[in-house]
Design a protein around this motif. Sequence first.
Motif, PDB file in Angstrom:
ATOM      1  N   LYS A 101       8.298  13.155   2.613  1.00  0.00           N
ATOM      2  CA  LYS A 101       9.048  14.275   2.037  1.00  0.00           C
ATOM      3  C   LYS A 101       8.437  14.682   0.691  1.00  0.00           C
ATOM      4  CE  LYS A 101      13.329  16.206   0.735  1.00  0.00           C
ATOM      5  NZ  LYS A 101      14.224  16.122  -0.366  1.00  0.00           N
ATOM      6  N   LYS A 102       8.127  13.668  -0.111  1.00  0.00           N
ATOM      7  CA  LYS A 102       7.535  13.923  -1.427  1.00  0.00           C
ATOM      8  C   LYS A 102       6.228  14.703  -1.287  1.00  0.00           C
ATOM      9  CE  LYS A 102       8.125  10.770  -4.969  1.00  0.00           C
ATOM     10  NZ  LYS A 102       8.511  11.578  -6.108  1.00  0.00           N
ATOM     11  N   LEU A 103       5.396  14.278  -0.335  1.00  0.00           N
ATOM     12  CA  LEU A 103       4.095  14.935  -0.156  1.00  0.00           C
ATOM     13  C   LEU A 103       4.242  16.343   0.406  1.00  0.00           C
ATOM     14  CD1 LEU A 103       1.874  11.966   1.070  1.00  0.00           C
ATOM     15  CD2 LEU A 103       1.888  13.037  -1.171  1.00  0.00           C
ATOM     16  N   ASN A 104       5.249  16.523   1.266  1.00  0.00           N
ATOM     17  CA  ASN A 104       5.511  17.866   1.802  1.00  0.00           C
ATOM     18  C   ASN A 104       5.874  18.831   0.682  1.00  0.00           C
ATOM     19  OD1 ASN A 104       5.084  18.118   4.518  1.00  0.00           O
ATOM     20  ND2 ASN A 104       7.003  17.115   5.075  1.00  0.00           N
ATOM     21  N   ILE A 105       6.761  18.369  -0.202  1.00  0.00           N
ATOM     22  CA  ILE A 105       7.178  19.218  -1.328  1.00  0.00           C
ATOM     23  C   ILE A 105       5.979  19.488  -2.228  1.00  0.00           C
ATOM     24  CG2 ILE A 105       8.567  19.247  -3.458  1.00  0.00           C
ATOM     25  CD1 ILE A 105      10.754  17.820  -1.842  1.00  0.00           C
ATOM     26  N   GLN A 106       5.151  18.441  -2.443  1.00  0.00           N
ATOM     27  CA  GLN A 106       3.970  18.584  -3.296  1.00  0.00           C
ATOM     28  C   GLN A 106       3.003  19.609  -2.720  1.00  0.00           C
ATOM     29  OE1 GLN A 106       4.204  16.959  -6.288  1.00  0.00           O
ATOM     30  NE2 GLN A 106       2.691  18.558  -6.568  1.00  0.00           N
ATOM     31  N   GLU A 132       0.826  -1.214   0.000  1.00  0.00           N
ATOM     32  CA  GLU A 132       0.000   0.000   0.000  1.00  0.00           C
ATOM     33  C   GLU A 132       0.857   1.259   0.000  1.00  0.00           C
ATOM     34  OE1 GLU A 132      -3.109  -0.217   2.912  1.00  0.00           O
ATOM     35  OE2 GLU A 132      -4.067  -1.886   1.851  1.00  0.00           O
ATOM     36  N   LEU A 133       1.981   1.147   0.680  1.00  0.00           N
ATOM     37  CA  LEU A 133       2.932   2.256   0.706  1.00  0.00           C
ATOM     38  C   LEU A 133       3.467   2.523  -0.702  1.00  0.00           C
ATOM     39  CD1 LEU A 133       3.988   3.994   2.965  1.00  0.00           C
ATOM     40  CD2 LEU A 133       5.871   2.412   3.283  1.00  0.00           C
ATOM     41  N   LYS A 134       3.739   1.421  -1.399  1.00  0.00           N
ATOM     42  CA  LYS A 134       4.245   1.515  -2.772  1.00  0.00           C
ATOM     43  C   LYS A 134       3.199   2.195  -3.665  1.00  0.00           C
ATOM     44  CE  LYS A 134       6.373  -1.533  -6.136  1.00  0.00           C
ATOM     45  NZ  LYS A 134       6.479  -2.934  -6.539  1.00  0.00           N
ATOM     46  N   GLU A 135       1.950   1.810  -3.460  1.00  0.00           N
ATOM     47  CA  GLU A 135       0.842   2.391  -4.241  1.00  0.00           C
ATOM     48  C   GLU A 135       0.723   3.896  -3.965  1.00  0.00           C
ATOM     49  OE1 GLU A 135      -3.635   1.194  -4.188  1.00  0.00           O
ATOM     50  OE2 GLU A 135      -2.409  -0.626  -4.390  1.00  0.00           O
ATOM     51  N   ALA A 136       0.800   4.244  -2.681  1.00  0.00           N
ATOM     52  CA  ALA A 136       0.713   5.659  -2.301  1.00  0.00           C
ATOM     53  C   ALA A 136       1.859   6.442  -2.927  1.00  0.00           C
ATOM     54  CB  ALA A 136       0.750   5.795  -0.786  1.00  0.00           C
ATOM     55  N   TYR A 137       3.038   5.813  -3.000  1.00  0.00           N
ATOM     56  CA  TYR A 137       4.217   6.453  -3.582  1.00  0.00           C
ATOM     57  C   TYR A 137       4.006   6.703  -5.075  1.00  0.00           C
ATOM     58  CZ  TYR A 137       9.150   7.671  -3.685  1.00  0.00           C
ATOM     59  OH  TYR A 137      10.319   8.366  -3.802  1.00  0.00           O
ATOM     60  N   GLN A 138       3.378   5.705  -5.729  1.00  0.00           N
ATOM     61  CA  GLN A 138       3.092   5.867  -7.163  1.00  0.00           C
ATOM     62  C   GLN A 138       2.096   6.998  -7.402  1.00  0.00           C
ATOM     63  OE1 GLN A 138       1.977   1.882  -8.142  1.00  0.00           O
ATOM     64  NE2 GLN A 138       4.050   1.302  -8.750  1.00  0.00           N
ATOM     65  N   LEU A 139       1.087   7.073  -6.517  1.00  0.00           N
ATOM     66  CA  LEU A 139       0.113   8.174  -6.638  1.00  0.00           C
ATOM     67  C   LEU A 139       0.801   9.527  -6.467  1.00  0.00           C
ATOM     68  CD1 LEU A 139      -2.986   6.801  -4.699  1.00  0.00           C
ATOM     69  CD2 LEU A 139      -2.873   7.341  -7.126  1.00  0.00           C
ATOM     70  N   ALA A 140       1.728   9.580  -5.498  1.00  0.00           N
ATOM     71  CA  ALA A 140       2.478  10.818  -5.270  1.00  0.00           C
ATOM     72  C   ALA A 140       3.304  11.159  -6.510  1.00  0.00           C
ATOM     73  CB  ALA A 140       3.372  10.686  -4.044  1.00  0.00           C
ATOM     74  N   GLU A 159       2.469  10.425  -9.564  1.00  0.00           N
ATOM     75  CA  GLU A 159       1.534  10.946 -10.574  1.00  0.00           C
ATOM     76  C   GLU A 159       1.239  12.424 -10.324  1.00  0.00           C
ATOM     77  OE1 GLU A 159      -1.981   8.459 -10.919  1.00  0.00           O
ATOM     78  OE2 GLU A 159      -0.699   6.688 -11.110  1.00  0.00           O
ATOM     79  N   LEU A 160       1.046  12.764  -9.031  1.00  0.00           N
ATOM     80  CA  LEU A 160       0.797  14.174  -8.682  1.00  0.00           C
ATOM     81  C   LEU A 160       1.992  15.032  -9.096  1.00  0.00           C
ATOM     82  CD1 LEU A 160      -0.762  13.878  -5.103  1.00  0.00           C
ATOM     83  CD2 LEU A 160      -1.947  14.227  -7.265  1.00  0.00           C
TER      84      LEU A 160
END
Length: 292
Positions: free
Chosen positions: A113-118, A44-52, A54-55
């Motif tokens: 970190k990715k989501l923070n930057i996003q 699920e973490l991997k999936e969330a990472y892929q979604l991030a 895409e964003l």
Amino acid sequence: MTVSLALALGLIYLYRANFTPVKESKLRAVNEDLKIDWNILNDELKEAYQLANELQFKDDKIYRVILDTEPIPATVREGGIGGHNKYQDLLEKDLEQSSMIVGTFQKLDRLRKKLNIQSKSYNEISGLIIEKEKMWSSRPAIQPINNKELTRLHTTFGKRFHPILKKWQEHDGLDFTAPTGTPVYATGDGLVTHSYRSSTYGNVLFVNHGYGYQTRYAHLTKYIVTRGESVKRGQVIGYVGSTGRSEAPHLHYEVLYNYKPINPINFFQRDLSNEEYEKLIEISKQETVPLD
Ligand SMILES: [Zn+2]
């Protein structure tokens, strides 16, 4: 007493022999279940990472392209997480699954970190959109006269022979022929900077749209906004007339960029369908003598 003691010892033996192994096997089963759950969590973490990801792609390749701004540099996006020894204690515990657990924590750190930057990027994009919206609504982008009421358009922007002065002069705008009293619209949001009667322009309005753009509306029979007033695109600001140096009722319309007149015809496409645009071009071919 002896019999009782023997019986008690026997019971303790039986309890230990039977119950302790049951508890251990139960723990093992729980442990296996946890491992399965851990793997699901990782997926699920991997999936969330892929979604991030895409964003991030949409951000860099779509939103920022539309808004004409640079993508976030890879050095910022992929920069170090910091604190390499953050999980040293956990690793030193030398548990069977230490590296697996640390691996998951590190993945979570990268995602965070990715989501923070996003999130920061979206804040920046929101600001840019507000600024662009303001710019887009300010830019002259419609006709100052409704196409239905337009009888003739003189595409005489540039050098032409002056009909009254009988000499060659620059004609800095377009002349829209329409009956006296036809409404004249502000072509973009802005501020009225001049509203006066001139011997040449007649009743005239100057509108400053910011971002280097200005428009002028001349020969009006009257204007209904005055200096210092804010106007919105599409707002009626006056009516067609033949005041000042004019041969017949018409609107002389100018667009200036950085104080330099530019051809207004390049700003009309926004509110026109293809058919309407063709009609406009057709009208513009009918006559080439300006009315000033
Ligand atoms: Zn003119």
